[in-house]
Design an enzyme around this catalytic site. Structure first.
Site, mmCIF file in Angstrom:
data_model
loop_
_atom_site.group_PDB
_atom_site.id
_atom_site.type_symbol
_atom_site.label_atom_id
_atom_site.label_comp_id
_atom_site.label_asym_id
_atom_site.label_seq_id
_atom_site.Cartn_x
_atom_site.Cartn_y
_atom_site.Cartn_z
ATOM 1 N N ARG A 54 61.225 31.408 8.604
ATOM 2 C CA ARG A 54 62.033 32.632 8.516
ATOM 3 C C ARG A 54 61.697 33.409 7.237
ATOM 4 N NH1 ARG A 54 68.513 32.242 8.892
ATOM 5 N NH2 ARG A 54 68.241 31.362 6.818
ATOM 6 N N LYS A 153 66.121 38.533 5.443
ATOM 7 C CA LYS A 153 66.988 37.906 4.439
ATOM 8 C C LYS A 153 66.497 38.394 3.075
ATOM 9 C CE LYS A 153 69.227 33.547 3.948
ATOM 10 N NZ LYS A 153 70.568 34.107 3.838
ATOM 11 N N GLU A 186 78.798 39.387 12.375
ATOM 12 C CA GLU A 186 78.885 38.042 11.796
ATOM 13 C C GLU A 186 79.861 38.093 10.635
ATOM 14 O OE1 GLU A 186 75.013 36.935 10.388
ATOM 15 O OE2 GLU A 186 74.880 38.639 9.062
HETATM 16 N N1 PMP Z 1 74.610 35.499 7.941
HETATM 17 C C1 PMP Z 1 74.338 35.802 6.666
HETATM 18 C C2 PMP Z 1 74.508 37.202 6.198
HETATM 19 C C3 PMP Z 1 73.897 34.802 5.796
HETATM 20 O O1 PMP Z 1 73.606 35.098 4.526
HETATM 21 C C4 PMP Z 1 73.770 33.486 6.269
HETATM 22 C C5 PMP Z 1 73.361 32.392 5.326
HETATM 23 N N2 PMP Z 1 71.967 32.288 5.260
HETATM 24 C C6 PMP Z 1 74.070 33.206 7.611
HETATM 25 C C7 PMP Z 1 74.491 34.254 8.414
HETATM 26 C C8 PMP Z 1 73.913 31.832 8.181
HETATM 27 O O2 PMP Z 1 72.557 31.565 8.392
HETATM 28 P P1 PMP Z 1 71.941 30.108 8.229
HETATM 29 O O3 PMP Z 1 72.602 29.245 9.233
HETATM 30 O O4 PMP Z 1 70.492 30.284 8.497
HETATM 31 O O5 PMP Z 1 72.223 29.659 6.838
#
Ligand code: PMP
Length: 292
Positions: A54, A153, A186
């Site tokens: 990612r 990200k 989210e």
């Molecule tokens: N949404 C956001 C905005 C985040 O920063 C994160 C943390 N990385 C997540 C969702 C959850 O993603 P992950 O399960 O890959 O940590």
């Protein structure tokens, strides 16, 4: 004895006091860079390849040419954890555009910089995993795909920081973020799931959700446990009237939600689907992952 943490910075493991980046780094000047948060359990890094993949996809999306291979980045994560003598914790992996001039032009930056921090972490106090979280809906919206892709990200988390401030001021620990259409994307740092009539539903990536690594673990677990799970557009009404709500994230793991905007969810206590998934998740983290 207080041992200084070792930080991996551009090829060297240095003491925290030596781990410094330039004030001309575009990661700092413009938020021009990308990051990952990775967990390790019991001497194994959980879903490391997926996180590194990612990171490289984020790099591609912002035209940041990575001077390292994916394998080298995996090694950096393991080396940093090893150097700190940790078996359980959290890694923050950051790649910045590097040091450049005061203008925006990223092509004037010398070379990307990478650093890696390994530490212990507890995002939410233990009692919330048993009793559940309360959420509000934040007025700050998730950026649209037409502005800054919510898939990347990036080091531009100001949007999420503003939403987090709303949560803190409201006295809660997390909040729902809506997209420009007003449907749920989210939370400020976690993926959201609802359970309705035995089916788990999570917002589609196109609705502004990050393609979370823990999100994909939930999909894998549902297949194993024979639980129905789908991606769909969710409104706040769907969340308010759900039988269960829970969140996932690398730092948060899997955590239940029992109240949203003052509406109790289901019976107002963590539900059975959450408990089943939590047990499956713990099994997964305890038995899989790359050996450090
Ligand atoms: N949404 C956001 C905005 C985040 O920063 C994160 C943390 N990385 C997540 C969702 C959850 O993603 P992950 O399960 O890959 O940590």
């Amino acid at each position: 004895m207080n041992v200084s943490p070792k930080i991996w910075l551009d090829g060297e493991l240095v003491d925290e006091s030596e781990a410094k980046v330039s004030v001309f780094d575009h990661g700092l000047l413009y938020g021009d860079g990308i990051f990952e948060g990775v967990r390790f359990y019991n001497g194994r890094v959980f879903r490391l390849e997926e996180h590194v993949e990612r990171l490289f996809l984020s790099a591609r999306a912002i035209l940041l040419k990575m001077p390292w291979t994916e394998q080298e980045v995996c090694d950096v994560v393991c080396d940093t954890i090893r150097a700190n003598g940790l078996t359980d914790g959290y890694v923050r992996l950051v790649v910045t555009r590097g040091s450049g001039g005061l203008g925006l032009n990223p092509y004037l930056c010398e070379k990307p910089s990478m650093f890696c921090i390994a530490a212990s972490i507890q995002l939410y106090p233990e009692e919330y995993y048993e009793n559940g979280l309360e959420l509000i809906t934040c007025s700050t919206r998730r950026p649209s795909h037409a502005t800054l892709s919510p898939q990347v990200k990036s080091l531009n988390y100001l949007n999420n920081v503003m939403a987090k401030i709303e949560c803190v001021k409201a006295g809660v620990m997390e909040g729902l973020m809506l997209n420009e259409a007003g449907t749920v994307s989210e939370c400020t740092g976690d993926t959201v799931f609802i359970v309705k009539n035995g089916v788990i539903i999570t917002p589609k990536i196109s609705d502004g959700a990050l393609d979370g690594i823990t999100r994909s673990v939930i999909f894998d677990l549902c297949e194993k446990l024979d639980i129905n799970i789908i991606e769909d557009t969710l409104t706040r009404y769907d969340v308010y009237t759900a039988d269960e709500v829970f969140l996932t994230g690398t730092a948060a793991e899997v955590i239940p939600v029992v109240k949203v905007d003052d509406r109790p969810i289901g019976d107002g206590v963590p539900g059975g689907v959450y408990k089943e998934l939590l047990a499956g998740f713990h099994k997964e983290t305890a038995t899989t992952g790359m050996q450090i």
